[in-house]
Motif scaffolding. Structure first.
Motif, PDB file in Angstrom:
ATOM      1  N   ASP A  54    -105.849   2.056  30.577  1.00  0.00           N
ATOM      2  CA  ASP A  54    -105.279   1.115  29.613  1.00  0.00           C
ATOM      3  C   ASP A  54    -105.849   1.301  28.215  1.00  0.00           C
ATOM      4  OD1 ASP A  54    -103.851  -0.023  31.688  1.00  0.00           O
ATOM      5  OD2 ASP A  54    -105.312  -1.630  32.016  1.00  0.00           O
ATOM      6  N   GLU A  55    -106.972   2.007  28.095  1.00  0.00           N
ATOM      7  CA  GLU A  55    -107.633   2.205  26.812  1.00  0.00           C
ATOM      8  C   GLU A  55    -107.255   3.524  26.146  1.00  0.00           C
ATOM      9  OE1 GLU A  55    -111.965   0.927  26.506  1.00  0.00           O
ATOM     10  OE2 GLU A  55    -111.727   1.278  28.658  1.00  0.00           O
ATOM     11  N   VAL A  56    -106.568   4.410  26.849  1.00  0.00           N
ATOM     12  CA  VAL A  56    -106.295   5.742  26.331  1.00  0.00           C
ATOM     13  C   VAL A  56    -104.796   5.968  26.192  1.00  0.00           C
ATOM     14  CG1 VAL A  56    -106.600   8.216  26.714  1.00  0.00           C
ATOM     15  CG2 VAL A  56    -108.402   6.627  27.391  1.00  0.00           C
ATOM     16  N   LEU A  57    -104.379   6.393  25.012  1.00  0.00           N
ATOM     17  CA  LEU A  57    -102.993   6.772  24.765  1.00  0.00           C
ATOM     18  C   LEU A  57    -102.958   8.287  24.612  1.00  0.00           C
ATOM     19  CD1 LEU A  57    -102.162   4.089  22.084  1.00  0.00           C
ATOM     20  CD2 LEU A  57    -101.470   4.065  24.470  1.00  0.00           C
ATOM     21  N   VAL A  58    -101.947   8.920  25.191  1.00  0.00           N
ATOM     22  CA  VAL A  58    -101.837  10.368  25.140  1.00  0.00           C
ATOM     23  C   VAL A  58    -100.593  10.745  24.344  1.00  0.00           C
ATOM     24  CG1 VAL A  58    -101.638  12.489  26.487  1.00  0.00           C
ATOM     25  CG2 VAL A  58    -102.927  10.542  27.417  1.00  0.00           C
ATOM     26  N   ALA A  59    -100.784  11.567  23.326  1.00  0.00           N
ATOM     27  CA  ALA A  59     -99.663  12.115  22.552  1.00  0.00           C
ATOM     28  C   ALA A  59     -99.518  13.574  22.959  1.00  0.00           C
ATOM     29  CB  ALA A  59     -99.934  11.993  21.060  1.00  0.00           C
ATOM     30  N   GLN A  60     -98.448  13.872  23.670  1.00  0.00           N
ATOM     31  CA  GLN A  60     -98.211  15.239  24.118  1.00  0.00           C
ATOM     32  C   GLN A  60     -97.923  16.125  22.906  1.00  0.00           C
ATOM     33  OE1 GLN A  60     -98.795  16.200  27.123  1.00  0.00           O
ATOM     34  NE2 GLN A  60     -99.123  14.136  27.877  1.00  0.00           N
ATOM     35  N   GLY A  61     -98.310  17.387  23.007  1.00  0.00           N
ATOM     36  CA  GLY A  61     -98.170  18.320  21.898  1.00  0.00           C
ATOM     37  C   GLY A  61     -96.738  18.531  21.437  1.00  0.00           C
ATOM     38  N   GLY A  62     -95.793  18.523  22.353  1.00  0.00           N
ATOM     39  CA  GLY A  62     -94.395  18.676  21.978  1.00  0.00           C
ATOM     40  C   GLY A  62     -93.918  20.118  21.895  1.00  0.00           C
ATOM     41  N   TYR A  63     -94.814  21.032  21.614  1.00  0.00           N
ATOM     42  CA  TYR A  63     -94.468  22.445  21.516  1.00  0.00           C
ATOM     43  C   TYR A  63     -95.479  23.249  22.320  1.00  0.00           C
ATOM     44  CZ  TYR A  63     -91.677  20.876  17.577  1.00  0.00           C
ATOM     45  OH  TYR A  63     -90.785  20.216  16.796  1.00  0.00           O
ATOM     46  N   GLU A  64     -95.062  24.409  22.769  1.00  0.00           N
ATOM     47  CA  GLU A  64     -95.965  25.273  23.521  1.00  0.00           C
ATOM     48  C   GLU A  64     -97.165  25.644  22.652  1.00  0.00           C
ATOM     49  OE1 GLU A  64     -95.889  29.612  25.652  1.00  0.00           O
ATOM     50  OE2 GLU A  64     -94.020  28.477  25.542  1.00  0.00           O
ATOM     51  N   GLY A  65     -98.338  25.546  23.219  1.00  0.00           N
ATOM     52  CA  GLY A  65     -99.553  25.895  22.494  1.00  0.00           C
ATOM     53  C   GLY A  65    -100.158  24.751  21.697  1.00  0.00           C
ATOM     54  N   VAL A  66     -99.433  23.636  21.574  1.00  0.00           N
ATOM     55  CA  VAL A  66     -99.970  22.477  20.857  1.00  0.00           C
ATOM     56  C   VAL A  66    -100.577  21.540  21.891  1.00  0.00           C
ATOM     57  CG1 VAL A  66     -99.426  20.514  19.371  1.00  0.00           C
ATOM     58  CG2 VAL A  66     -98.237  22.686  19.044  1.00  0.00           C
ATOM     59  N   PRO A  67    -101.894  21.329  21.825  1.00  0.00           N
ATOM     60  CA  PRO A  67    -102.552  20.515  22.854  1.00  0.00           C
ATOM     61  C   PRO A  67    -102.225  19.026  22.711  1.00  0.00           C
ATOM     62  CG  PRO A  67    -104.116  21.092  21.152  1.00  0.00           C
ATOM     63  CD  PRO A  67    -102.833  21.817  20.829  1.00  0.00           C
ATOM     64  N   ALA A  68    -102.378  18.320  23.807  1.00  0.00           N
ATOM     65  CA  ALA A  68    -102.224  16.866  23.788  1.00  0.00           C
ATOM     66  C   ALA A  68    -103.383  16.266  23.000  1.00  0.00           C
ATOM     67  CB  ALA A  68    -102.210  16.321  25.212  1.00  0.00           C
ATOM     68  N   ARG A  69    -103.132  15.115  22.384  1.00  0.00           N
ATOM     69  CA  ARG A  69    -104.185  14.389  21.677  1.00  0.00           C
ATOM     70  C   ARG A  69    -104.397  13.069  22.398  1.00  0.00           C
ATOM     71  NH1 ARG A  69    -102.410  13.573  15.881  1.00  0.00           N
ATOM     72  NH2 ARG A  69    -100.480  13.141  16.952  1.00  0.00           N
ATOM     73  N   TYR A  70    -105.639  12.636  22.455  1.00  0.00           N
ATOM     74  CA  TYR A  70    -106.006  11.421  23.154  1.00  0.00           C
ATOM     75  C   TYR A  70    -106.509  10.399  22.143  1.00  0.00           C
ATOM     76  CZ  TYR A  70    -105.754  14.500  27.131  1.00  0.00           C
ATOM     77  OH  TYR A  70    -105.313  15.399  28.059  1.00  0.00           O
ATOM     78  N   PHE A  71    -105.993   9.184  22.223  1.00  0.00           N
ATOM     79  CA  PHE A  71    -106.382   8.118  21.316  1.00  0.00           C
ATOM     80  C   PHE A  71    -106.966   6.974  22.132  1.00  0.00           C
ATOM     81  CE2 PHE A  71    -103.035  10.461  19.320  1.00  0.00           C
ATOM     82  CZ  PHE A  71    -103.384  10.534  17.996  1.00  0.00           C
ATOM     83  N   ARG A  72    -108.073   6.431  21.683  1.00  0.00           N
ATOM     84  CA  ARG A  72    -108.665   5.280  22.365  1.00  0.00           C
ATOM     85  C   ARG A  72    -108.156   4.016  21.705  1.00  0.00           C
ATOM     86  NH1 ARG A  72    -114.780   3.058  22.824  1.00  0.00           N
ATOM     87  NH2 ARG A  72    -114.302   1.481  24.383  1.00  0.00           N
ATOM     88  N   LEU A  73    -107.589   3.134  22.496  1.00  0.00           N
ATOM     89  CA  LEU A  73    -107.090   1.854  22.020  1.00  0.00           C
ATOM     90  C   LEU A  73    -108.269   0.903  21.899  1.00  0.00           C
ATOM     91  CD1 LEU A  73    -104.593   0.233  21.284  1.00  0.00           C
ATOM     92  CD2 LEU A  73    -104.321  -0.320  23.704  1.00  0.00           C
ATOM     93  N   MET A  74    -108.605   0.530  20.680  1.00  0.00           N
ATOM     94  CA  MET A  74    -109.781  -0.301  20.445  1.00  0.00           C
ATOM     95  C   MET A  74    -109.488  -1.784  20.677  1.00  0.00           C
ATOM     96  SD  MET A  74    -111.944   1.993  19.832  1.00  0.00           S
ATOM     97  CE  MET A  74    -113.392   1.248  19.160  1.00  0.00           C
TER      98      MET A  74
END
Length: 125
Positions: A54-74
């Motif tokens: 519940d504290e982590v949001l994941v933004a998928q890269g969207g394109y090949e080779g672009v890594p996912a980014r992880y955001f902590r919900l404060m």
């Protein structure tokens, strides 16, 4: 340009334990406090495993080779909505007002309702 925020990222190797090998959260908080402009804190795999989903949001890269980014919900009591099309995140209140006007993502204007990821209801609801 990268703005300040709570972006979690990790490399194949865990970061060096410079603050406390037994407390990865304290280590991460030290990175946030000591962070320099333009640098992002790095979270070890151990820390990511300790965080609730519940504290982590994941933004998928969207394109090949672009890594996912992880955001902590404060602030876990604030609902966050994500558009899959542009990976933009909005607070629930801000998004709903704009979405009702055009029935589209306020950022990329996608009208596909399947692109919108609504927050899960909190366990207290």
């Amino acid at each position: 340009a990268t703005r300040g925020g709570n972006v979690l990222s990790f490399d194949d190797e865990d970061i060096q334990d410079t603050f406390s090998a037994s407390d990865p959260l304290a280590q991460f908080q030290q990175q946030l406090l000591a962070g320099t402009q333009g640098s992002l804190p790095k979270a070890s795999r151990k820390l990511l495993e300790l965080l609730s989903s519940d504290e982590v949001l994941v933004a998928q890269g969207g394109y090949e080779g672009v890594p996912a980014r992880y955001f902590r919900l404060m602030m876990t009591d604030v609902g966050i909505i994500t558009c899959k099309s542009c990976q933009h995140m909005f607070t629930e209140d801000d998004f709903e007002m704009q979405y009702l006007l055009d029935m589209a993502c306020p950022f990329c204007r996608s009208k596909n309702p399947e692109d919108i990821v609504w927050p899960n209801p909190s366990p207290s609801n």
